[in-house]
Design a protein around this motif. Structure first.
Motif, PDB file in Angstrom:
ATOM      1  N   CYS A 124      37.554  69.048  47.329  1.00  0.00           N
ATOM      2  CA  CYS A 124      37.332  69.987  48.437  1.00  0.00           C
ATOM      3  C   CYS A 124      36.028  69.641  49.140  1.00  0.00           C
ATOM      4  O   CYS A 124      34.998  69.434  48.481  1.00  0.00           O
ATOM      5  N   LYS A 125      36.088  69.587  50.458  1.00  0.00           N
ATOM      6  CA  LYS A 125      34.895  69.336  51.268  1.00  0.00           C
ATOM      7  C   LYS A 125      34.645  70.506  52.216  1.00  0.00           C
ATOM      8  O   LYS A 125      35.589  71.048  52.796  1.00  0.00           O
ATOM      9  N   ARG A 126      33.389  70.847  52.348  1.00  0.00           N
ATOM     10  CA  ARG A 126      32.996  71.839  53.346  1.00  0.00           C
ATOM     11  C   ARG A 126      32.739  71.115  54.664  1.00  0.00           C
ATOM     12  O   ARG A 126      31.976  70.157  54.720  1.00  0.00           O
ATOM     13  N   VAL A 127      33.418  71.565  55.724  1.00  0.00           N
ATOM     14  CA  VAL A 127      33.280  70.919  57.025  1.00  0.00           C
ATOM     15  C   VAL A 127      32.827  71.948  58.058  1.00  0.00           C
ATOM     16  O   VAL A 127      32.907  73.161  57.837  1.00  0.00           O
ATOM     17  N   HIS A 128      32.360  71.446  59.185  1.00  0.00           N
ATOM     18  CA  HIS A 128      31.967  72.298  60.299  1.00  0.00           C
ATOM     19  C   HIS A 128      32.426  71.646  61.599  1.00  0.00           C
ATOM     20  O   HIS A 128      33.068  70.581  61.592  1.00  0.00           O
ATOM     21  N   GLY A 129      32.133  72.265  62.714  1.00  0.00           N
ATOM     22  CA  GLY A 129      32.623  71.770  64.001  1.00  0.00           C
ATOM     23  C   GLY A 129      32.078  70.427  64.414  1.00  0.00           C
ATOM     24  O   GLY A 129      32.635  69.783  65.308  1.00  0.00           O
ATOM     25  N   GLY A 130      31.016  69.984  63.788  1.00  0.00           N
ATOM     26  CA  GLY A 130      30.452  68.676  64.105  1.00  0.00           C
ATOM     27  C   GLY A 130      30.777  67.613  63.093  1.00  0.00           C
ATOM     28  O   GLY A 130      30.290  66.478  63.196  1.00  0.00           O
ATOM     29  N   SER A 131      31.587  67.938  62.110  1.00  0.00           N
ATOM     30  CA  SER A 131      31.976  66.936  61.106  1.00  0.00           C
ATOM     31  C   SER A 131      32.845  65.862  61.750  1.00  0.00           C
ATOM     32  O   SER A 131      33.411  66.048  62.826  1.00  0.00           O
ATOM     33  N   ARG A 132      32.952  64.730  61.073  1.00  0.00           N
ATOM     34  CA  ARG A 132      33.711  63.593  61.600  1.00  0.00           C
ATOM     35  C   ARG A 132      34.980  63.376  60.773  1.00  0.00           C
ATOM     36  O   ARG A 132      34.932  63.350  59.549  1.00  0.00           O
ATOM     37  N   GLY A 133      36.107  63.263  61.481  1.00  0.00           N
ATOM     38  CA  GLY A 133      37.381  63.083  60.787  1.00  0.00           C
ATOM     39  C   GLY A 133      38.344  62.266  61.617  1.00  0.00           C
ATOM     40  O   GLY A 133      37.981  61.697  62.658  1.00  0.00           O
ATOM     41  N   SER A 134      39.586  62.230  61.197  1.00  0.00           N
ATOM     42  CA  SER A 134      40.609  61.437  61.861  1.00  0.00           C
ATOM     43  C   SER A 134      40.932  61.984  63.249  1.00  0.00           C
ATOM     44  O   SER A 134      41.003  63.206  63.454  1.00  0.00           O
ATOM     45  N   LYS A 135      41.150  61.074  64.202  1.00  0.00           N
ATOM     46  CA  LYS A 135      41.559  61.513  65.542  1.00  0.00           C
ATOM     47  C   LYS A 135      42.966  62.083  65.543  1.00  0.00           C
ATOM     48  O   LYS A 135      43.307  62.923  66.378  1.00  0.00           O
ATOM     49  N   MET A 136      43.794  61.639  64.620  1.00  0.00           N
ATOM     50  CA  MET A 136      45.179  62.099  64.589  1.00  0.00           C
ATOM     51  C   MET A 136      45.312  63.497  64.003  1.00  0.00           C
ATOM     52  O   MET A 136      46.132  64.288  64.454  1.00  0.00           O
ATOM     53  N   TYR A 137      44.474  63.814  62.990  1.00  0.00           N
ATOM     54  CA  TYR A 137      44.710  65.065  62.260  1.00  0.00           C
ATOM     55  C   TYR A 137      43.401  65.514  61.627  1.00  0.00           C
ATOM     56  O   TYR A 137      42.969  64.967  60.611  1.00  0.00           O
ATOM     57  N   ALA A 138      42.760  66.499  62.227  1.00  0.00           N
ATOM     58  CA  ALA A 138      41.544  67.095  61.662  1.00  0.00           C
ATOM     59  C   ALA A 138      41.462  68.562  62.079  1.00  0.00           C
ATOM     60  O   ALA A 138      40.499  68.993  62.709  1.00  0.00           O
TER      61      ALA A 138
END
Length: 445
Positions: A124-138
């Motif tokens: 489990c990762k805590r993410v926020h609106g500035g986190s970086r992820g996949s362009k296809m699905y985040a």
């Protein structure tokens, strides 16, 4: 039998307010955890409740068991030894909360994107609106950035992201218990887009049964791990999109039968249908547009069907254009029942579920799949396909005395009346079919 719901007279609530919303209005519930029931965009659908929870002054914790692999979310801290992160490709500017102290404005930065839990393959990762992820699905990242935009006074928003098909009941329950302890959670709402979470396990088709049952079993077990959640009706299941799982073979009649059975068990907390002008749906429409604009390809079948039905779409030819080739005419029947929110005592739903019993002790997701197949194969009675009644069938048989009220027209077939009781028995008999093949994965989202 489920524990008694709070009285409609408690706290000055409207007598017309559904009981599950009265539960959330309880002032003793200060922090609510929203989580998906199963996977895909279920946690996104749970944000239909967000405007009301904000209005009530609740703190909201969001947990996403989506179909996005957490390895595609880049961490700000060094990754743990159990996880290797791929290069991330999308970044969204995040808002921060600004407070004034002694005449000076200070900004509250978002917490680090980092691993907060890892057990038996569940990361489990805590993410926020500035986190970086996949362009296809985040969707987790984009939901956070939308909430920062929509509710800046509550920014920065965070979401706990984990992969639905890395979950087993035990590890998931311990993860949710850890989050509940960290945030002093008073109630958990598992939200299902579609109604396959209501299937007991003996129906002809079950949709995506394992993911939903893992969530149900994990949340039901929280009563032993988080004392605050052991109280009656502190673990809720909310369903939206009744009929969306038809493209996965789930019977609408079976879903409504489940509602009736849970009502008799005292586990139905009522339902609410909101118009498209409501704050809940207007926020959901904005959220969906925001997320879609940031996903290069992916569109959620359930989300688009929910939005279309809430706007008044009807029939099996009303395929939302946003879905492109993901769904074709005739694969779904859009109707107003999709836009209802149905509330239940989650523990009673889990107790009714054969699938939960089959997989509750499975140590991993793959073991849960295997245990489900064993339980399904051993299930001696599988119901035939359940259908809703057809109006014409009732009209042709309706009589006042010996006279039929319905008379066939040139455009309608003549009623076929059995000529003997033997023929009636033959027409009504339906052999129990063998269990269907394993459910097709990755269809619900």
């Amino acid at each position: 039998m489920s524990s008694a719901l709070p009285s409609s007279n408690d706290g000055g609530c409207s007598l017309l307010q559904p009981a599950f919303l009265r539960v959330l209005q309880d002032p003793d519930i200060r922090t609510v955890m929203l989580c998906g029931c199963g996977g895909g965009f279920d946690f996104v659908h749970s944000l239909l409740l967000y405007p009301e929870l904000v209005r009530l002054g609740k703190t909201v914790v969001i947990a996403s068991n989506s179909f996005g692999a957490t390895r595609n979310i880049a961490v700000d801290a060094p990754p743990s030894s159990t996880e290797s992160d791929s290069s991330a490709a999308t970044t969204t500017t995040t808002a921060t909360t600004t407070t004034t102290t002694g005449g000076e404005a200070t900004a509250t930065p978002p917490p680090a994107t980092e691993v907060v839990f890892s057990e038996a393959g569940l990361v489990c990762k805590r993410v926020h609106g500035g986190s970086r992820g996949s362009k296809m699905y985040a969707p987790e990242i984009h939901c956070c950035s939308f909430l920062d935009h929509k509710y800046p006074s509550r920014a920065p928003h965070t979401c706990y992201a984990f992969y639905a098909r890395a979950c087993a009941p035990g590890p998931l329950s311990r993860l949710l218990a850890a989050l509940a302890a960290a945030h002093s959670v008073d109630a958990v709402v598992a939200f299902d887009g579609g109604s396959d979470s209501l299937m007991a396990g003996d129906e002809q088709a079950l949709g995506d049964p394992v993911e939903d049952a893992v969530t149900l079993a994990a949340v039901a077990a929280l009563g032993e791990l988080a004392p605050a959640l052991a109280r009656p009706w502190r673990r809720l299941l909310v369903v939206a999109g009744l009929g969306c799982d038809r493209h996965n073979g789930v019977s609408d009649a079976a879903s409504l039968r489940a509602v009736a059975e849970l009502t008799r068990a005292g586990a139905f907390g009522g339902a609410v249908c909101l118009g498209p002008e409501s704050e809940a749906w207007r926020t959901y429409f904005e959220l969906l547009e925001w997320v879609n604009a940031r996903h290069t390809v992916f569109r959620s079948v359930v989300a688009e069907c929910l939005a279309a039905s809430a706007k008044g779409a009807w029939g099996d030819g009303s395929v939302p254009p946003e879905l492109g080739t993901r769904m074709h005419s005739g694969e779904a029947f859009l109707w107003p029942l999709m836009s209802f929110l149905w509330g239940f005592d989650l523990c009673a739903v889990a107790q009714r579920s054969l699938v939960c019993k089959w997989i509750k002790d499975s140590p991993t997701y793959n073991a849960a799949l295997s245990d489900f197949q064993k339980g399904r194969t051993a299930q001696s009675q599988i119901r035939p396909v359940e259908n809703l009644p057809v109006h014409q069938d009732y009209a042709t048989e309706f009589r006042r005395g010996n006279k039929k009220i319905y008379e066939p027209t040139p455009d309608s077939p003549s009623p076929q009346t059995p000529t003997s009781s033997t023929e009636t028995e033959q027409n009504n008999s339906c052999p129990v079919p063998p269990p269907p093949p394993p459910p097709v994965q990755n269809r619900k989202s």
